[in-house]
Design a protein around this motif. Structure first.
Motif, PDB file in Angstrom:
ATOM      1  N   PHE A   1       0.828  -1.207   0.000  1.00 13.46           N
ATOM      2  CA  PHE A   1       0.000   0.000   0.000  1.00 13.46           C
ATOM      3  C   PHE A   1       0.861   1.254   0.000  1.00 13.46           C
ATOM      4  CE2 PHE A   1      -2.395   3.303   2.310  1.00 13.46           C
ATOM      5  CZ  PHE A   1      -3.519   3.392   1.487  1.00 13.46           C
ATOM      6  N   ASN A   2       1.897   1.277   0.816  1.00 16.29           N
ATOM      7  CA  ASN A   2       2.773   2.441   0.887  1.00 16.29           C
ATOM      8  C   ASN A   2       3.491   2.688  -0.433  1.00 16.29           C
ATOM      9  OD1 ASN A   2       2.063   2.918   3.547  1.00 16.29           O
ATOM     10  ND2 ASN A   2       3.805   1.796   4.392  1.00 16.29           N
ATOM     11  N   ASP A   3       3.961   1.625  -1.069  1.00 18.55           N
ATOM     12  CA  ASP A   3       4.650   1.768  -2.358  1.00 18.55           C
ATOM     13  C   ASP A   3       3.717   2.376  -3.412  1.00 18.55           C
ATOM     14  OD1 ASP A   3       7.014   0.788  -1.402  1.00 18.55           O
ATOM     15  OD2 ASP A   3       6.716  -1.253  -2.143  1.00 18.55           O
ATOM     16  N   LEU A   4       2.477   1.922  -3.446  1.00 17.84           N
ATOM     17  CA  LEU A   4       1.534   2.426  -4.452  1.00 17.84           C
ATOM     18  C   LEU A   4       1.132   3.872  -4.175  1.00 17.84           C
ATOM     19  CD1 LEU A   4      -0.858  -0.605  -5.064  1.00 17.84           C
ATOM     20  CD2 LEU A   4       0.991   0.225  -6.530  1.00 17.84           C
ATOM     21  N   THR A   5       0.802   4.193  -2.925  1.00 19.22           N
ATOM     22  CA  THR A   5       0.355   5.551  -2.617  1.00 19.22           C
ATOM     23  C   THR A   5       1.464   6.578  -2.811  1.00 19.22           C
ATOM     24  OG1 THR A   5       0.827   5.138  -0.277  1.00 19.22           O
ATOM     25  CG2 THR A   5      -1.439   4.816  -1.028  1.00 19.22           C
ATOM     26  N   GLU A   6       2.706   6.164  -2.623  1.00 21.48           N
ATOM     27  CA  GLU A   6       3.823   7.083  -2.824  1.00 21.48           C
ATOM     28  C   GLU A   6       4.082   7.372  -4.299  1.00 21.48           C
ATOM     29  OE1 GLU A   6       7.091   5.261  -0.869  1.00 21.48           O
ATOM     30  OE2 GLU A   6       6.326   5.640   1.169  1.00 21.48           O
ATOM     31  N   ASN A   7       3.547   6.549  -5.167  1.00 15.05           N
ATOM     32  CA  ASN A   7       3.778   6.716  -6.602  1.00 15.05           C
ATOM     33  C   ASN A   7       2.497   7.024  -7.376  1.00 15.05           C
ATOM     34  OD1 ASN A   7       6.768   5.852  -7.144  1.00 15.05           O
ATOM     35  ND2 ASN A   7       5.982   4.349  -5.674  1.00 15.05           N
ATOM     36  N   ARG A   8       1.512   7.580  -6.680  1.00 17.02           N
ATOM     37  CA  ARG A   8       0.284   7.961  -7.360  1.00 17.02           C
ATOM     38  C   ARG A   8       0.536   9.124  -8.314  1.00 17.02           C
ATOM     39  NH1 ARG A   8      -4.099   7.686  -2.358  1.00 17.02           N
ATOM     40  NH2 ARG A   8      -4.629   5.466  -2.584  1.00 17.02           N
ATOM     41  N   ALA A   9      -0.192   9.112  -9.429  1.00 18.81           N
ATOM     42  CA  ALA A   9      -0.085  10.180 -10.420  1.00 18.81           C
ATOM     43  C   ALA A   9      -1.429  10.281 -11.131  1.00 18.81           C
ATOM     44  CB  ALA A   9       1.031   9.876 -11.418  1.00 18.81           C
ATOM     45  N   PRO A  10      -1.772  11.460 -11.677  1.00 20.44           N
ATOM     46  CA  PRO A  10      -3.076  11.634 -12.333  1.00 20.44           C
ATOM     47  C   PRO A  10      -3.379  10.598 -13.405  1.00 20.44           C
ATOM     48  CG  PRO A  10      -2.023  13.757 -12.022  1.00 20.44           C
ATOM     49  CD  PRO A  10      -1.018  12.728 -11.613  1.00 20.44           C
ATOM     50  N   VAL A  11      -2.383  10.217 -14.206  1.00 23.20           N
ATOM     51  CA  VAL A  11      -2.641   9.259 -15.274  1.00 23.20           C
ATOM     52  C   VAL A  11      -3.016   7.898 -14.710  1.00 23.20           C
ATOM     53  CG1 VAL A  11      -0.189   8.633 -15.448  1.00 23.20           C
ATOM     54  CG2 VAL A  11      -1.729   8.241 -17.394  1.00 23.20           C
ATOM     55  N   TRP A  12      -2.342   7.472 -13.619  1.00 19.39           N
ATOM     56  CA  TRP A  12      -2.671   6.187 -13.002  1.00 19.39           C
ATOM     57  C   TRP A  12      -3.991   6.263 -12.252  1.00 19.39           C
ATOM     58  CZ3 TRP A  12      -0.010   3.569 -15.921  1.00 19.39           C
ATOM     59  CH2 TRP A  12       1.349   3.797 -16.155  1.00 19.39           C
ATOM     60  N   ASP A  13      -4.289   7.444 -11.709  1.00 22.68           N
ATOM     61  CA  ASP A  13      -5.602   7.632 -11.080  1.00 22.68           C
ATOM     62  C   ASP A  13      -6.713   7.364 -12.089  1.00 22.68           C
ATOM     63  OD1 ASP A  13      -4.131   8.415  -8.917  1.00 22.68           O
ATOM     64  OD2 ASP A  13      -4.808  10.510  -8.932  1.00 22.68           O
ATOM     65  N   SER A  14      -6.552   7.893 -13.302  1.00 25.04           N
ATOM     66  CA  SER A  14      -7.579   7.734 -14.332  1.00 25.04           C
ATOM     67  C   SER A  14      -7.754   6.271 -14.726  1.00 25.04           C
ATOM     68  CB  SER A  14      -7.216   8.565 -15.568  1.00 25.04           C
ATOM     69  OG  SER A  14      -7.123   9.943 -15.243  1.00 25.04           O
ATOM     70  N   VAL A  15      -6.643   5.587 -14.909  1.00 21.17           N
ATOM     71  CA  VAL A  15      -6.710   4.160 -15.276  1.00 21.17           C
ATOM     72  C   VAL A  15      -7.402   3.368 -14.165  1.00 21.17           C
ATOM     73  CG1 VAL A  15      -5.358   2.085 -15.742  1.00 21.17           C
ATOM     74  CG2 VAL A  15      -4.673   4.274 -16.746  1.00 21.17           C
ATOM     75  N   ALA A  16      -7.018   3.619 -12.936  1.00 22.94           N
ATOM     76  CA  ALA A  16      -7.594   2.889 -11.808  1.00 22.94           C
ATOM     77  C   ALA A  16      -9.087   3.162 -11.665  1.00 22.94           C
ATOM     78  CB  ALA A  16      -6.859   3.252 -10.518  1.00 22.94           C
ATOM     79  N   LEU A  17      -9.507   4.393 -11.911  1.00 21.81           N
ATOM     80  CA  LEU A  17     -10.926   4.741 -11.800  1.00 21.81           C
ATOM     81  C   LEU A  17     -11.746   4.112 -12.925  1.00 21.81           C
ATOM     82  CD1 LEU A  17     -10.633   8.456 -10.647  1.00 21.81           C
ATOM     83  CD2 LEU A  17     -11.446   6.508  -9.297  1.00 21.81           C
TER      84      LEU A  17
END
Length: 242
Positions: free
Chosen positions: A57-73
């Motif tokens: 969880f820590n690894d993923l949240t530290e590397n969040r970015a708008p483009v990955w937010d869009s894909v995940a949503l």
């Protein structure tokens, strides 16, 4: 004579043998592992995240970015709500019925409904808290992930119905992406998605075993029917050309 009413007559010997013990055992083992993982989490850590959950969880949240937010949503929309529970099943069932695969459509529908029911049962039974810092709207219960369970059972059913390499690759890719997106959004711990993966596969295999011969025979009947229609269509085109 093979008829659509008795598709098991057309089944291959290997498909008829599937109704024996090994698929039932393997499906039950997968379900048992899913339930056992949930019980282990609740008993050992009282529902708190394991070390691997926290690190992931820590690894993923530290590397969040708008483009990955869009894909995940996008994956969030595909894997839950009316899209996953109504639209996708309706499209798949309709396609199977149009292909004259009623046993396949019934099997897919039964597996989807059973998975959804087991997910809700386990969510309320274990009552595991979700992570904080969530990027999407959520319902109650973190274990197991409903999105991943939906993806896993759909993928497993399609692989069993159409055992081709590209189907395996697409199914694996879709399921893994769903697992990644759920943890990226903070909707689930990693172990929630692993439990859901086991659950979806277990339900798909367990329900496949009793109808494997019918599904295989139905597929053979459909191929035979198309093989008969094709020469007739070619002959008609030749007559029209003359």
């Amino acid at each position: 004579m093979t008829t659509p009413r008795h598709p098991e007559v057309a089944a291959q010997p290997r498909a008829k043998r599937v109704s024996r013990w090994w698929p039932v055992l393997s499906g039950a083992i997968a379900l048992g592992l899913a339930v056992g993982l949930g019980a282990l989490i609740v008993v050992r850590e009282q529902g708190m995240p394991l070390a691997i959950d926290t690190a992931w969880f820590n690894d993923l949240t530290e590397n969040r970015a708008p483009v990955w937010d869009s894909v995940a949503l996008v994956m969030d929309a595909l894997g839950g709500g009316l899209v996953a529970t109504l639209l996708i099943p309706a499209v798949i069932c309709a396609a199977l019925l149009l292909a004259r695969r009623p046993w396949a459509a019934g099997y897919f529908l039964a597996a989807s409904l059973a998975t959804g029911g087991v997910v809700q049962l386990l969510k309320h039974f274990f009552g595991r808290a979700r992570p904080e810092n969530v990027l999407t709207n959520l319902d109650f219960g973190s274990f197991p992930s409903g999105h991943v369970a939906n993806a896993a059972v759909t993928s497993a059913v399609l692989v069993l119905l159409f055992p081709r390499l590209w189907v395996w690759l697409a199914a694996a890719g879709y399921t893994m992406l769903m697992m990644l997106s759920r943890t990226y959004l903070g909707a689930h711990w990693l172990t929630d998605t692993v439990g859901a993966l086991l659950l979806g596969i277990g339900v798909a295999v367990l329900l496949w075993a009793p109808v494997a011969a019918k599904l295989d025979g139905e597929h053979t009947v459909a191929l035979t029917r198309r093989a008969r229609v094709r020469p007739a269509a070619d002959a008609s085109e030749e007559r029209d050309a003359v």
